[in-house]
Design an enzyme around this catalytic site. Sequence first.
Site, PDB file in Angstrom:
ATOM      1  NE  ARG A 174      -2.778   0.166   3.456  1.00  0.00           N
ATOM      2  CZ  ARG A 174      -3.697   0.623   4.294  1.00  0.00           C
ATOM      3  NH1 ARG A 174      -4.969   0.475   4.015  1.00  0.00           N
ATOM      4  NH2 ARG A 174      -3.375   1.223   5.415  1.00  0.00           N
TER       5      ARG A 174
ATOM      6  CB  THR B 170      -2.984   6.869  -2.485  1.00  0.00           C
ATOM      7  OG1 THR B 170      -2.172   5.687  -2.727  1.00  0.00           O
ATOM      8  CG2 THR B 170      -2.301   8.092  -3.073  1.00  0.00           C
TER       9      THR B 170
ATOM     10  CG  ASP C 215       2.429  -1.665   8.901  1.00  0.00           C
ATOM     11  OD1 ASP C 215       2.781  -2.848   8.701  1.00  0.00           O
ATOM     12  OD2 ASP C 215       2.411  -0.808   8.004  1.00  0.00           O
TER      13      ASP C 215
ATOM     14  CG  ASP D  26       6.003  -1.488   9.710  1.00  0.00           C
ATOM     15  OD1 ASP D  26       6.620  -1.979   8.752  1.00  0.00           O
ATOM     16  OD2 ASP D  26       5.605  -0.307   9.736  1.00  0.00           O
TER      17      ASP D  26
HETATM   18  C1  PRP Z   1      -1.094  -4.419   4.582  1.00  0.00           C
HETATM   19  C2  PRP Z   1      -1.828  -5.728   4.800  1.00  0.00           C
HETATM   20  C3  PRP Z   1      -2.672  -5.843   3.565  1.00  0.00           C
HETATM   21  C4  PRP Z   1      -3.005  -4.419   3.270  1.00  0.00           C
HETATM   22  C5  PRP Z   1      -4.427  -4.175   3.695  1.00  0.00           C
HETATM   23  O1  PRP Z   1      -0.033  -4.606   3.744  1.00  0.00           O
HETATM   24  O2  PRP Z   1      -0.980  -6.806   5.007  1.00  0.00           O
HETATM   25  O3  PRP Z   1      -1.995  -6.453   2.479  1.00  0.00           O
HETATM   26  O4  PRP Z   1      -2.123  -3.613   4.024  1.00  0.00           O
HETATM   27  O5  PRP Z   1      -4.839  -2.920   3.329  1.00  0.00           O
HETATM   28  P1  PRP Z   1      -5.977  -2.674   2.246  1.00  0.00           P
HETATM   29  O6  PRP Z   1      -7.095  -3.592   2.574  1.00  0.00           O
HETATM   30  O7  PRP Z   1      -6.339  -1.230   2.447  1.00  0.00           O
HETATM   31  O8  PRP Z   1      -5.406  -2.896   0.878  1.00  0.00           O
HETATM   32  P2  PRP Z   1       1.021  -3.428   3.379  1.00  0.00           P
HETATM   33  O9  PRP Z   1       0.618  -2.763   2.092  1.00  0.00           O
HETATM   34  O10 PRP Z   1       1.205  -2.530   4.552  1.00  0.00           O
HETATM   35  O11 PRP Z   1       2.350  -4.224   3.033  1.00  0.00           O
HETATM   36  P3  PRP Z   1       3.233  -5.198   3.934  1.00  0.00           P
HETATM   37  O12 PRP Z   1       2.454  -6.463   4.091  1.00  0.00           O
HETATM   38  O13 PRP Z   1       4.448  -5.367   3.095  1.00  0.00           O
HETATM   39  O14 PRP Z   1       3.515  -4.525   5.250  1.00  0.00           O
HETATM   40  N1  URA Z   2      -2.494  -2.675   6.993  1.00  0.00           N
HETATM   41  C1  URA Z   2      -2.099  -2.923   8.260  1.00  0.00           C
HETATM   42  O1  URA Z   2      -1.059  -3.569   8.481  1.00  0.00           O
HETATM   43  N2  URA Z   2      -2.829  -2.434   9.276  1.00  0.00           N
HETATM   44  C2  URA Z   2      -3.959  -1.717   9.074  1.00  0.00           C
HETATM   45  O2  URA Z   2      -4.602  -1.300  10.051  1.00  0.00           O
HETATM   46  C3  URA Z   2      -4.356  -1.475   7.752  1.00  0.00           C
HETATM   47  C4  URA Z   2      -3.616  -1.982   6.726  1.00  0.00           C
END
Ligand code: PRP
Ligand code: URA
Length: 204
Positions: free
Chosen positions: A101, A105, A196, A199
């Site tokens: 993400r 945005t 997150d 993280d």
């Molecule tokens: C997080 C999570 C989902 C996404 C959810 O991933 O693991 O994939 O956000 O958000 P959405 O429903 O609004 O799309 P992130 O993009 O933070 O990547 P990561 O898993 O690498 O931390």
């Molecule tokens: N991705 C995350 O890891 N946490 C949230 O709350 C939303 C998206």
Amino acid sequence: MPHVIDHPLATHALTHLRDKTTNPATFRTLSYQVGLLLALEATRDLPTKGKAIETPLEAITSPVLDQGLVVVPILRAGLGMLQPYTDLFPAVSVGYVGLERDHETAKARSYYCKLPPLVNRRVLCVDPMLATGGSAVQALNVLRERGAKDLRLVTIVSAPEGVAKIESHHPDVPIITASIDRELNEQSYILPGLGDFGDRLYGT
Ligand code: PRP
Ligand code: URA
């Protein structure tokens, strides 16, 4: 409506996942525990077929699994839910969809995709967080394009907004989750949520 698992170990583990003082090592263990309960639920209705065997006392026909299983974690946070599948189902195939993400945005950008054959197999897309639903819809679109028909989405925490998005774009995809939380905040993070996930899983 999503299927919310109902088990005291899941709610216990989720409380500790939500706790901001939980360290990454414990966070990974808790993710495994909730992921295991979700995996059992997502595979509860896997088909079986009769196999002829002989017990030490007599010959019988007894059930064995009869459908290939594919698990597809959405990178990177989905990796925290992968191990229960490889532990429980030694024959499972694993695919990967990399989505990230944008912090401004909240739109997901695709950066990786590697998938095994999906036709005629149960395909479980796993991602702990269903927030806006943008990442999950993109991943499910790809899995559909590659021929997945028996498809499910498995999450740990789901926002009502994300659930609604899946229900409108993929109404035939069941959602199995450990919690439906209240709402998204202005940055599209889930409330109360757990922050997150990626993280916290990897200490970044
Ligand atoms: C997080 C999570 C989902 C996404 C959810 O991933 O693991 O994939 O956000 O958000 P959405 O429903 O609004 O799309 P992130 O993009 O933070 O990547 P990561 O898993 O690498 O931390
Ligand atoms: N991705 C995350 O890891 N946490 C949230 O709350 C939303 C998206």
